[in-house]
Design a protein around this motif. Structure first.
Motif, PDB file in Angstrom:
ATOM      1  N   PRO A 133       0.736  -0.900  -0.316  1.00 36.92           N
ATOM      2  CA  PRO A 133       0.063  -0.278   0.287  1.00 36.92           C
ATOM      3  C   PRO A 133       0.671   0.929  -0.150  1.00 36.92           C
ATOM      4  O   PRO A 133       1.853   0.866  -0.125  1.00 36.92           O
ATOM      5  N   ALA A 134       0.206   2.277  -0.324  1.00 41.59           N
ATOM      6  CA  ALA A 134       0.920   3.521  -0.093  1.00 41.59           C
ATOM      7  C   ALA A 134       1.625   4.256   1.271  1.00 41.59           C
ATOM      8  O   ALA A 134       2.812   4.747   1.235  1.00 41.59           O
ATOM      9  N   VAL A 135       0.727   3.678   2.103  1.00 37.49           N
ATOM     10  CA  VAL A 135       0.689   3.953   3.169  1.00 37.49           C
ATOM     11  C   VAL A 135      -0.328   3.309   4.660  1.00 37.49           C
ATOM     12  O   VAL A 135      -1.527   3.156   4.271  1.00 37.49           O
ATOM     13  N   ARG A 136       0.528   2.731   6.149  1.00 36.29           N
ATOM     14  CA  ARG A 136      -0.294   2.389   6.643  1.00 36.29           C
ATOM     15  C   ARG A 136      -0.288   3.335   8.009  1.00 36.29           C
ATOM     16  O   ARG A 136       0.682   3.823   8.208  1.00 36.29           O
ATOM     17  N   HIS A 137      -1.925   3.548   8.038  1.00 44.71           N
ATOM     18  CA  HIS A 137      -2.124   4.796   9.176  1.00 44.71           C
ATOM     19  C   HIS A 137      -1.968   4.223  10.136  1.00 44.71           C
ATOM     20  O   HIS A 137      -2.676   3.176  10.757  1.00 44.71           O
ATOM     21  N   VAL A 138      -1.012   4.185  11.573  1.00 40.85           N
ATOM     22  CA  VAL A 138      -2.243   3.615  12.382  1.00 40.85           C
ATOM     23  C   VAL A 138      -2.396   4.975  13.315  1.00 40.85           C
ATOM     24  O   VAL A 138      -1.377   5.693  13.806  1.00 40.85           O
ATOM     25  N   PRO A 171       9.723  -8.731   6.955  1.00 36.54           N
ATOM     26  CA  PRO A 171       8.245  -9.565   7.233  1.00 36.54           C
ATOM     27  C   PRO A 171       7.632  -9.349   5.887  1.00 36.54           C
ATOM     28  O   PRO A 171       7.662  -8.569   5.679  1.00 36.54           O
ATOM     29  N   GLY A 172       7.103 -10.698   5.325  1.00 40.27           N
ATOM     30  CA  GLY A 172       6.410 -10.572   3.985  1.00 40.27           C
ATOM     31  C   GLY A 172       4.955  -9.537   4.220  1.00 40.27           C
ATOM     32  O   GLY A 172       4.246  -9.907   5.142  1.00 40.27           O
ATOM     33  N   GLY A 173       4.438  -8.503   3.206  1.00 42.40           N
ATOM     34  CA  GLY A 173       3.644  -7.773   3.722  1.00 42.40           C
ATOM     35  C   GLY A 173       3.654  -6.951   4.219  1.00 42.40           C
ATOM     36  O   GLY A 173       2.669  -5.874   4.668  1.00 42.40           O
ATOM     37  N   THR A 174       4.775  -6.694   4.402  1.00 43.16           N
ATOM     38  CA  THR A 174       4.822  -5.184   5.574  1.00 43.16           C
ATOM     39  C   THR A 174       5.115  -4.208   4.521  1.00 43.16           C
ATOM     40  O   THR A 174       5.474  -3.840   3.539  1.00 43.16           O
ATOM     41  N   PRO A 175       4.095  -2.535   4.952  1.00 44.81           N
ATOM     42  CA  PRO A 175       4.561  -1.960   4.478  1.00 44.81           C
ATOM     43  C   PRO A 175       5.784  -1.191   4.023  1.00 44.81           C
ATOM     44  O   PRO A 175       6.130  -0.947   5.025  1.00 44.81           O
ATOM     45  N   HIS A 176       5.477   0.067   2.687  1.00 42.41           N
ATOM     46  CA  HIS A 176       6.385   0.293   3.010  1.00 42.41           C
ATOM     47  C   HIS A 176       6.942   1.697   3.401  1.00 42.41           C
ATOM     48  O   HIS A 176       7.838   1.453   3.823  1.00 42.41           O
ATOM     49  N   ARG A 177       5.919   2.813   3.677  1.00 39.19           N
ATOM     50  CA  ARG A 177       5.577   3.562   4.684  1.00 39.19           C
ATOM     51  C   ARG A 177       5.086   3.641   6.011  1.00 39.19           C
ATOM     52  O   ARG A 177       3.333   2.733   5.433  1.00 39.19           O
ATOM     53  N   THR A 178       5.011   3.720   7.112  1.00 42.53           N
ATOM     54  CA  THR A 178       4.113   3.520   8.614  1.00 42.53           C
ATOM     55  C   THR A 178       3.921   4.854   8.815  1.00 42.53           C
ATOM     56  O   THR A 178       5.290   5.813   9.395  1.00 42.53           O
ATOM     57  N   PRO A 238       5.656  12.340  18.908  1.00 42.89           N
ATOM     58  CA  PRO A 238       6.353  12.991  17.375  1.00 42.89           C
ATOM     59  C   PRO A 238       5.415  11.512  16.548  1.00 42.89           C
ATOM     60  O   PRO A 238       5.582  10.611  16.661  1.00 42.89           O
ATOM     61  N   THR A 239       4.543  12.673  15.700  1.00 44.68           N
ATOM     62  CA  THR A 239       4.104  11.691  14.476  1.00 44.68           C
ATOM     63  C   THR A 239       5.231  11.038  14.526  1.00 44.68           C
ATOM     64  O   THR A 239       6.444  11.893  13.966  1.00 44.68           O
ATOM     65  N   LEU A 240       5.178   9.838  13.943  1.00 46.50           N
ATOM     66  CA  LEU A 240       6.571   8.882  13.138  1.00 46.50           C
ATOM     67  C   LEU A 240       6.555   8.685  12.385  1.00 46.50           C
ATOM     68  O   LEU A 240       5.033   7.695  11.648  1.00 46.50           O
ATOM     69  N   THR A 241       7.244   8.758  10.689  1.00 44.83           N
ATOM     70  CA  THR A 241       7.592   8.193  10.040  1.00 44.83           C
ATOM     71  C   THR A 241       8.498   6.526   9.969  1.00 44.83           C
ATOM     72  O   THR A 241       9.197   6.747  10.225  1.00 44.83           O
ATOM     73  N   VAL A 242       7.620   5.660   9.384  1.00 53.59           N
ATOM     74  CA  VAL A 242       8.632   4.243   9.260  1.00 53.59           C
ATOM     75  C   VAL A 242       9.025   3.912   8.553  1.00 53.59           C
ATOM     76  O   VAL A 242       8.005   3.211   7.676  1.00 53.59           O
ATOM     77  N   LEU A 243       9.758   3.749   7.809  1.00 57.45           N
ATOM     78  CA  LEU A 243       9.953   3.254   5.808  1.00 57.45           C
ATOM     79  C   LEU A 243      10.693   2.143   6.103  1.00 57.45           C
ATOM     80  O   LEU A 243      11.618   2.118   6.660  1.00 57.45           O
ATOM     81  N   ARG A 244      10.317   1.229   5.481  1.00 62.49           N
ATOM     82  CA  ARG A 244      10.760  -0.062   5.329  1.00 62.49           C
ATOM     83  C   ARG A 244      10.602  -0.424   3.826  1.00 62.49           C
ATOM     84  O   ARG A 244      10.149  -1.674   3.864  1.00 62.49           O
ATOM     85  N   GLU A 256      17.313  -5.728   7.622  1.00 58.86           N
ATOM     86  CA  GLU A 256      16.200  -4.937   6.870  1.00 58.86           C
ATOM     87  C   GLU A 256      17.188  -3.688   7.361  1.00 58.86           C
ATOM     88  O   GLU A 256      17.450  -4.028   8.463  1.00 58.86           O
ATOM     89  N   ALA A 257      16.499  -2.658   6.496  1.00 55.75           N
ATOM     90  CA  ALA A 257      16.619  -1.360   6.957  1.00 55.75           C
ATOM     91  C   ALA A 257      15.500  -0.906   7.369  1.00 55.75           C
ATOM     92  O   ALA A 257      15.176  -0.703   5.958  1.00 55.75           O
ATOM     93  N   LEU A 258      16.010   0.238   7.990  1.00 47.13           N
ATOM     94  CA  LEU A 258      14.213   0.095   8.668  1.00 47.13           C
ATOM     95  C   LEU A 258      14.914   2.089   8.943  1.00 47.13           C
ATOM     96  O   LEU A 258      16.007   2.328   9.884  1.00 47.13           O
ATOM     97  N   THR A 259      14.212   3.335   8.693  1.00 42.69           N
ATOM     98  CA  THR A 259      14.171   4.296   8.807  1.00 42.69           C
ATOM     99  C   THR A 259      12.927   5.527   9.156  1.00 42.69           C
ATOM    100  O   THR A 259      12.001   5.398   8.996  1.00 42.69           O
ATOM    101  N   LEU A 260      13.764   5.595  10.538  1.00 46.62           N
ATOM    102  CA  LEU A 260      12.451   6.440  11.454  1.00 46.62           C
ATOM    103  C   LEU A 260      12.450   8.189  10.996  1.00 46.62           C
ATOM    104  O   LEU A 260      13.334   8.921  11.061  1.00 46.62           O
ATOM    105  N   THR A 261      11.940   9.031  10.861  1.00 48.90           N
ATOM    106  CA  THR A 261      11.783  10.495  10.341  1.00 48.90           C
ATOM    107  C   THR A 261      10.571  10.992  11.036  1.00 48.90           C
ATOM    108  O   THR A 261       9.348  10.905  11.320  1.00 48.90           O
ATOM    109  N   VAL A 262      11.354  11.926  11.873  1.00 48.06           N
ATOM    110  CA  VAL A 262      10.013  12.709  12.476  1.00 48.06           C
ATOM    111  C   VAL A 262      10.145  14.648  12.031  1.00 48.06           C
ATOM    112  O   VAL A 262      11.055  14.901  12.036  1.00 48.06           O
ATOM    113  N   THR A 263       9.248  14.818  11.899  1.00 50.80           N
ATOM    114  CA  THR A 263       9.416  16.598  11.795  1.00 50.80           C
ATOM    115  C   THR A 263       9.756  17.012  13.023  1.00 50.80           C
ATOM    116  O   THR A 263       9.147  16.809  14.335  1.00 50.80           O
TER     117      THR A 263
END
Ligand SMILES: Cc1cc2nc3c(=O)[nH]c(=O)nc-3n(C[C@H](O)[C@H](O)[C@H](O)COP(=O)(O)OP(=O)(O)OC[C@H]3O[C@@H](n4cnc5c(N)ncnc54)[C@H](O)[C@@H]3O)c2cc1C
Length: 508
Positions: free
Chosen positions: A86-91, A337-344, A369-375, A388-395
């Motif tokens: 998906p384009a994004v998962r919102h939690v 893991p399979g099925g992991t969204p690119h962006r949460t 803060p609102t946290l964007t997780v890129l996987r 796996e390489a994972l990135t957290l981004t916050v404003t």
């Protein structure tokens, strides 16, 4: 053939350079650092690779056009693009999770109905239909054409057709801000409001003050999609750099420009930090306003290159105080893991604190803060499939100093959407606002947002032509503003203004 000096090798500057070289000009780019790309840097360690700037591309059409206009190989032959799904998962704060499909407005409506219930999907879809009107009204002046000389029209007229509401004695109450749209038009669901406001927050804009015209931001994503680049966004920067080289653009790295030379009231070249002078018929500056001001300090009568183009004096400088980003790169053992969204996007449970810390009197990292997780699902970014390489981004506010405890807090917060994160963690690296400032030169690591209409012009960026004839501004701090597609368009506009002159009316 004109001699053109370009200052900085950011994406806007390189887009202009390639187009100007194709038009037959001699183009030399002076970049103060040892590499190209500006914000599009990368960290590589132990076979892991991370982007230090944007992780996803919107509106790839802008770069497709650049590659079509500057050579034989189309963009897709130079980089591998894919739409993330998906384009994004919102939690959301209440734990509701929702996956939004890529580039499918109907699909987004259905997903919202299913996850949030009520008439969430219908309300969002109706909002998107209105956002489309704002997009149709502003696409040309705020993306494809040079800033109108009568830019005041854009500053004063709100292109978003907000819905009139009757409330008690107040008649025809209308949303003027993004938050207002969320509150008045999205039915009072805090999750829909969070979804909407996140489009402003991600750009470091206060949704309570951002004009309703920012509806174009979710519209662009939901209509045209979000794209990943194999090998990371740095691969896009490399492709543009290589296209420049193929068109005989010259690059001088470790070559900081110290001053813009003026002769007879025109930009006539640059002086480098080592004192050498390089004459030019045109100078194109792809740097932040504070940097440009410094480069013009010796030029008579120039108290800032932009200033008079739009808004009140000083506004451009004030905007350099826009928020920055904090990024944490996590090297994880174990496969993605399979099925992991690119962006949460993990939304804040404390909206008031986040808005206060970002835009209030006492700036700092919000508590949660609102946290964007890129996987990214990209083997080019990991040593093998067992990592796996994972990135957290916050404003975060520009200039924010980040402590080890802050980073631990973010990692702990990310664990709620990345189960087992702590046990899988091999090492992490941090990129702070100071690192962003180092990469781009923008004060405090500020990151410019795209231009928006209304808001009395406070959300417009200065025109590409400056007060000094022969000097043009390109990149995220000039029209049509920040972000990869907008900066790419600024390159097309500056090239058009130089090649065709001031009557250039934009790309067709
Ligand atoms: C952390 C981060 C996250 C971002 N996230 C997104 C996102 O999600 N989506 C999106 O679309 N955009 C995002 N952006 C913004 C986007 O990356 C930029 O708007 C885009 O890359 C355009 O950059 P630019 O052309 O303005 O140049 P910049 O990237 O700002 O580069 C400026 C260049 O000028 C050079 N320079 C400065 N001073 C001098 C001098 N005196 N002499 C010579 N050279 C000089 C610098 O070294 C640098 O290379 C993000 C940016 C950052 C930093």
């Amino acid at each position: 053939m004109a001699r053109i000096v370009v200052i900085g090798a950011g994406m806007g500057a390189m887009a202009a350079a390639a187009r100007l070289a194709v038009a037959g000009h001699r183009v030399v780019v002076h970049e103060r650092s040892g590499t190209y790309g500006g914000a599009l840097g990368g960290v590589e360690r132990d076979g892991f690779a991370f982007d230090t700037g944007p992780g996803l591309l919107q509106l790839p059409a802008v770069y497709r056009d650049l590659f079509v206009k500057t050579g034989k190989e189309p963009l897709e032959q130079c980089v591998e693009l894919s739409q993330v799904e998906p384009a994004v998962r919102h939690v959301f704060a209440d734990g509701t999770a929702i996956d939004l499909p890529n580039a499918s407005r109907a699909g987004v409506g259905e997903a919202l109905d299913a996850a949030l219930g009520g008439d969430a999907g219908a309300r969002w879809s109706a909002f998107m239909n209105r956002a489309r009107e704002a997009w149709d009204r502003t696409r040309r002046p705020l993306l494809e054409e040079p800033l109108w000389p009568n830019w005041q029209v854009l500053a004063e007229r709100e292109p978003y057709p907000s819905v009139p509401h009757k409330r008690l004695l107040r008649r025809d109450l209308r949303a003027t801000t993004l938050t207002g749209v969320g509150e008045l038009e999205l039915g009072g669901d805090a999750r829909l409001l969070a979804l909407l406001e996140q489009y402003a927050l991600a750009w470091g804009l206060d949704p309570r003050a951002t004009p309703a015209s920012a509806a174009v931001l979710p519209y662009m994503e939901h209509t045209f999609g979000a794209w990943s680049v194999r090998g990371g966004m740095r691969a896009l920067a490399r492709a543009v750099y290589e296209r420049c080289l193929a068109r005989r653009v010259e690059f001088a790295f470790d070559s900081p420009v110290a001053r813009i030379i003026e002769k007879d009231g025109r930009a006539a070249g640059v002086e480098l930090a080592d004192g050498t002078a390089h004459e030019a018929d045109f100078v194109v500056a792809g740097v932040a306003p504070g940097v440009l001001d410094g480069l013009l300090s010796g030029v008579s009568g120039m108290s800032g290159a932009f200033g008079v183009n739009i808004r009140a004096e000083g506004d451009v400088r004030a905007r350099a105080g826009l928020p920055s980003r904090l990024m944490v790169f996590l090297a994880l053992r174990g496969p993605r893991p399979g099925g992991t969204p690119h962006r949460t996007v993990l939304h804040t449970p404390d909206r008031a604190d986040e808005l206060d810390r970002l835009f209030g009197e006492d700036p700092g990292l919000p508590l949660a803060p609102t946290l964007t997780v890129l996987r990214p699902d990209d083997p080019a970014l990991t040593p093998d499939t067992e990592h796996e390489a994972l990135t957290l981004t916050v404003t975060v506010p520009a200039h924010t100093r980040i402590t080890g405890a802050d980073v631990e807090r973010l990692i702990a917060r990310a664990e709620s959407v990345v189960p087992g994160l702590r046990e899988r963690l091999l090492w992490h690296e941090v990129r702070t606002p100071a690192d962003v400032a180092e990469a781009t030169g923008a004060e405090g690591g500020a990151v410019p947002p795209p231009s928006l209409a209304a808001g009395e012009g406070r959300f417009l960026h200065p025109a590409n032509g400056t007060r000094l004839p022969g000097l043009f501004a390109v990149g995220g701090w000039s029209h049509p503003g920040g972000g990869l597609p907008h900066a790419g368009m600024s390159g097309a506009l500056v090239a058009g203004l130089i090649v065709e002159g001031p009557d250039f009316r934009g790309s067709q």
